[in-house]
Design a protein around this motif. Structure first.
Motif, PDB file in Angstrom:
ATOM      1  N   ARG A  11     -55.085  30.975  62.841  1.00  0.00           N
ATOM      2  CA  ARG A  11     -54.719  31.867  62.738  1.00  0.00           C
ATOM      3  C   ARG A  11     -55.181  33.335  62.198  1.00  0.00           C
ATOM      4  NH1 ARG A  11     -48.264  30.948  62.560  1.00  0.00           N
ATOM      5  NH2 ARG A  11     -48.402  29.363  63.902  1.00  0.00           N
ATOM      6  N   PRO A  12     -55.894  34.236  62.814  1.00  0.00           N
ATOM      7  CA  PRO A  12     -56.465  35.153  62.247  1.00  0.00           C
ATOM      8  C   PRO A  12     -55.361  35.266  60.902  1.00  0.00           C
ATOM      9  CG  PRO A  12     -56.944  35.734  64.708  1.00  0.00           C
ATOM     10  CD  PRO A  12     -55.894  34.451  64.496  1.00  0.00           C
ATOM     11  N   ALA A  13     -56.082  36.230  59.523  1.00  0.00           N
ATOM     12  CA  ALA A  13     -55.413  36.626  58.690  1.00  0.00           C
ATOM     13  C   ALA A  13     -55.954  37.137  57.603  1.00  0.00           C
ATOM     14  CB  ALA A  13     -54.351  34.999  57.743  1.00  0.00           C
ATOM     15  N   ALA A  14     -55.253  37.669  56.533  1.00  0.00           N
ATOM     16  CA  ALA A  14     -55.848  39.133  56.263  1.00  0.00           C
ATOM     17  C   ALA A  14     -54.987  38.858  54.286  1.00  0.00           C
ATOM     18  CB  ALA A  14     -55.903  40.429  56.236  1.00  0.00           C
ATOM     19  N   THR A  15     -55.351  39.104  53.260  1.00  0.00           N
ATOM     20  CA  THR A  15     -54.974  38.699  52.066  1.00  0.00           C
ATOM     21  C   THR A  15     -55.568  39.977  50.754  1.00  0.00           C
ATOM     22  OG1 THR A  15     -53.667  37.473  50.429  1.00  0.00           O
ATOM     23  CG2 THR A  15     -56.375  37.203  50.969  1.00  0.00           C
ATOM     24  N   VAL A  16     -55.068  40.073  50.636  1.00  0.00           N
ATOM     25  CA  VAL A  16     -55.762  41.424  49.243  1.00  0.00           C
ATOM     26  C   VAL A  16     -55.232  41.322  47.694  1.00  0.00           C
ATOM     27  CG1 VAL A  16     -55.320  44.101  49.120  1.00  0.00           C
ATOM     28  CG2 VAL A  16     -55.188  43.157  51.223  1.00  0.00           C
ATOM     29  N   LEU A  17     -56.390  40.881  47.536  1.00  0.00           N
ATOM     30  CA  LEU A  17     -56.806  40.996  45.725  1.00  0.00           C
ATOM     31  C   LEU A  17     -56.672  43.247  45.299  1.00  0.00           C
ATOM     32  CD1 LEU A  17     -58.333  38.430  47.221  1.00  0.00           C
ATOM     33  CD2 LEU A  17     -59.082  38.755  44.596  1.00  0.00           C
ATOM     34  N   PHE A  46     -51.643  35.562  46.367  1.00  0.00           N
ATOM     35  CA  PHE A  46     -52.014  37.109  46.951  1.00  0.00           C
ATOM     36  C   PHE A  46     -51.498  37.607  48.208  1.00  0.00           C
ATOM     37  CE2 PHE A  46     -55.965  35.591  45.523  1.00  0.00           C
ATOM     38  CZ  PHE A  46     -55.810  35.803  44.373  1.00  0.00           C
ATOM     39  N   PRO A  47     -51.228  38.807  48.271  1.00  0.00           N
ATOM     40  CA  PRO A  47     -50.136  39.361  48.681  1.00  0.00           C
ATOM     41  C   PRO A  47     -51.052  39.055  50.510  1.00  0.00           C
ATOM     42  CG  PRO A  47     -49.909  40.737  47.584  1.00  0.00           C
ATOM     43  CD  PRO A  47     -51.198  39.685  46.828  1.00  0.00           C
ATOM     44  N   GLY A  48     -50.663  38.055  51.871  1.00  0.00           N
ATOM     45  CA  GLY A  48     -51.340  38.215  53.280  1.00  0.00           C
ATOM     46  C   GLY A  48     -50.809  37.757  54.176  1.00  0.00           C
ATOM     47  N   GLY A  49     -51.198  38.012  54.877  1.00  0.00           N
ATOM     48  CA  GLY A  49     -50.473  37.502  56.320  1.00  0.00           C
ATOM     49  C   GLY A  49     -51.196  37.810  57.413  1.00  0.00           C
ATOM     50  N   ARG A  50     -50.647  37.085  58.350  1.00  0.00           N
ATOM     51  CA  ARG A  50     -51.676  36.726  60.130  1.00  0.00           C
ATOM     52  C   ARG A  50     -52.204  38.621  60.816  1.00  0.00           C
ATOM     53  NH1 ARG A  50     -47.609  33.824  64.425  1.00  0.00           N
ATOM     54  NH2 ARG A  50     -45.871  35.745  63.960  1.00  0.00           N
ATOM     55  N   VAL A  51     -52.908  38.661  61.501  1.00  0.00           N
ATOM     56  CA  VAL A  51     -52.671  40.229  61.878  1.00  0.00           C
ATOM     57  C   VAL A  51     -52.025  40.122  63.030  1.00  0.00           C
ATOM     58  CG1 VAL A  51     -54.808  41.024  62.765  1.00  0.00           C
ATOM     59  CG2 VAL A  51     -55.215  39.785  60.815  1.00  0.00           C
ATOM     60  N   GLU A  52     -51.647  41.058  63.309  1.00  0.00           N
ATOM     61  CA  GLU A  52     -51.026  41.427  64.389  1.00  0.00           C
ATOM     62  C   GLU A  52     -51.670  42.366  65.658  1.00  0.00           C
ATOM     63  OE1 GLU A  52     -47.644  39.898  64.944  1.00  0.00           O
ATOM     64  OE2 GLU A  52     -47.516  39.498  62.546  1.00  0.00           O
ATOM     65  N   GLU A  53     -51.211  41.585  66.789  1.00  0.00           N
ATOM     66  CA  GLU A  53     -51.811  42.737  67.809  1.00  0.00           C
ATOM     67  C   GLU A  53     -51.978  44.255  67.263  1.00  0.00           C
ATOM     68  OE1 GLU A  53     -53.219  41.575  70.653  1.00  0.00           O
ATOM     69  OE2 GLU A  53     -52.966  39.588  69.178  1.00  0.00           O
ATOM     70  N   ASP A  54     -50.622  44.899  66.345  1.00  0.00           N
ATOM     71  CA  ASP A  54     -51.465  46.269  66.312  1.00  0.00           C
ATOM     72  C   ASP A  54     -51.857  46.622  65.439  1.00  0.00           C
ATOM     73  OD1 ASP A  54     -49.130  49.219  66.300  1.00  0.00           O
ATOM     74  OD2 ASP A  54     -49.410  48.323  64.077  1.00  0.00           O
ATOM     75  N   ASP A  55     -52.479  45.731  64.108  1.00  0.00           N
ATOM     76  CA  ASP A  55     -53.379  45.825  63.004  1.00  0.00           C
ATOM     77  C   ASP A  55     -54.509  46.013  64.245  1.00  0.00           C
ATOM     78  OD1 ASP A  55     -51.325  45.747  61.417  1.00  0.00           O
ATOM     79  OD2 ASP A  55     -51.752  43.244  61.779  1.00  0.00           O
TER      80      ASP A  55
END
Length: 258
Positions: A11-17, A46-55
């Motif tokens: 699943r596409p996801a993003a996390t932020v340092l 690190f904070p993060g989670g999956r990419v949503e359609e709205d993103d």
């Protein structure tokens, strides 16, 4: 003989340092995931989670911008920091205005009741995608039952915004020096996963936020999908040497994410 099952799609996801300059060097904001969460429960992450359609829709034609938007949204949901600016302004939202935005929207956005795009439109804001510097790209090994294709971003913490964990997905939070987090994991005080550890070590090369951002803007990001291999020293994790983590074969120091 039956054919092996194909790997579960990642699943596409993003996390932020999220980083700041501390008295003893660069510090990064990290949260402790709730212990009942299946993926990396109890781990310092690190904070993060999956990419949503709205993103994706808010990000536009560039697929990477969808990851940036996801990182901005997850940072707002998980720690109350909003990397956005009023339309036409170069400055990010200030702390005073953020208090009202958070009170009105944070819980609804986190629950998926209000998309980030609607919140930004209602508040006359635009996402600060330029603040999200590409730092790393990690993909969960194909053997795992739950997989993510995660883009990591580096972002300077707005100095007047206060980062606080959400109390739902995360149960604690800390500003910490990267190598301190690794040392505390080695002592059994914290739990890390392999990708987090390696990116902490990578971040620890930099003395200041400005140095980290400048170097990361110039660096080439190479995708990493760790593989477990048997060596004469025992089981080891391998990653591409060109990903620039100081080698390609590493001892297994951390428990799996799931």
């Amino acid at each position: 003989m039956t054919d092996a099952k194909p790997p579960v799609p990642a699943r596409p996801a993003a996390t932020v340092l999220l980083v700041r300059d501390g008295e003893a060097g660069i510090e990064v904001f990290m949260v402790v995931r709730h212990r009942e969460i299946e993926f990396a429960g109890g781990a310092l992450v690190f904070p993060g989670g999956r990419v949503e359609e709205d993103d994706k829709a808010l990000g536009g034609a560039d697929p990477m911008d969808g990851f940036r938007i996801a990182g901005i949204r997850e940072t707002f949901e998980e720690c109350g920091v909003l990397l956005a600016r009023p339309r036409g302004s170069e400055a990010l939202v200030d702390a005073t205005r953020l208090l009202g935005i958070e009170a009105l929207h944070r819980a609804a956005v986190a629950k998926g009741e209000v998309p980030l795009s609607a919140m930004l439109a209602a508040e006359g804001l635009e996402p600060a995608m330029d603040a999200m510097v590409h730092f790393a790209h990690w993909i969960t090994p194909a053997s795992r039952s739950k997989r993510f294709d995660t883009q990591f971003f580096l972002a300077a913490a707005p100095p007047d915004q206060v980062a606080v964990h959400d109390g739902h997905e995360s149960e604690d939070s800390v500003w910490i020096r990267p190598l301190q987090a690794c040392e505390e994991a080695n002592q059994g005080k914290r739990r890390l996963v392999f990708a987090t550890r390696k990116n902490l070590e990578k971040l620890a090369r930099f003395a200041t936020v400005a140095e980290a951002l400048a170097a990361s803007r110039q660096a080439r990001v190479v995708a990493v999908m760790p593989e477990m291999v048997q060596t004469e020293l025992g089981w080891r994790l391998t990653i591409p040497a060109e990903a620039d983590y100081g080698g390609s074969v590493f001892e297994v120091l951390d428990a799996p994410a799931i």
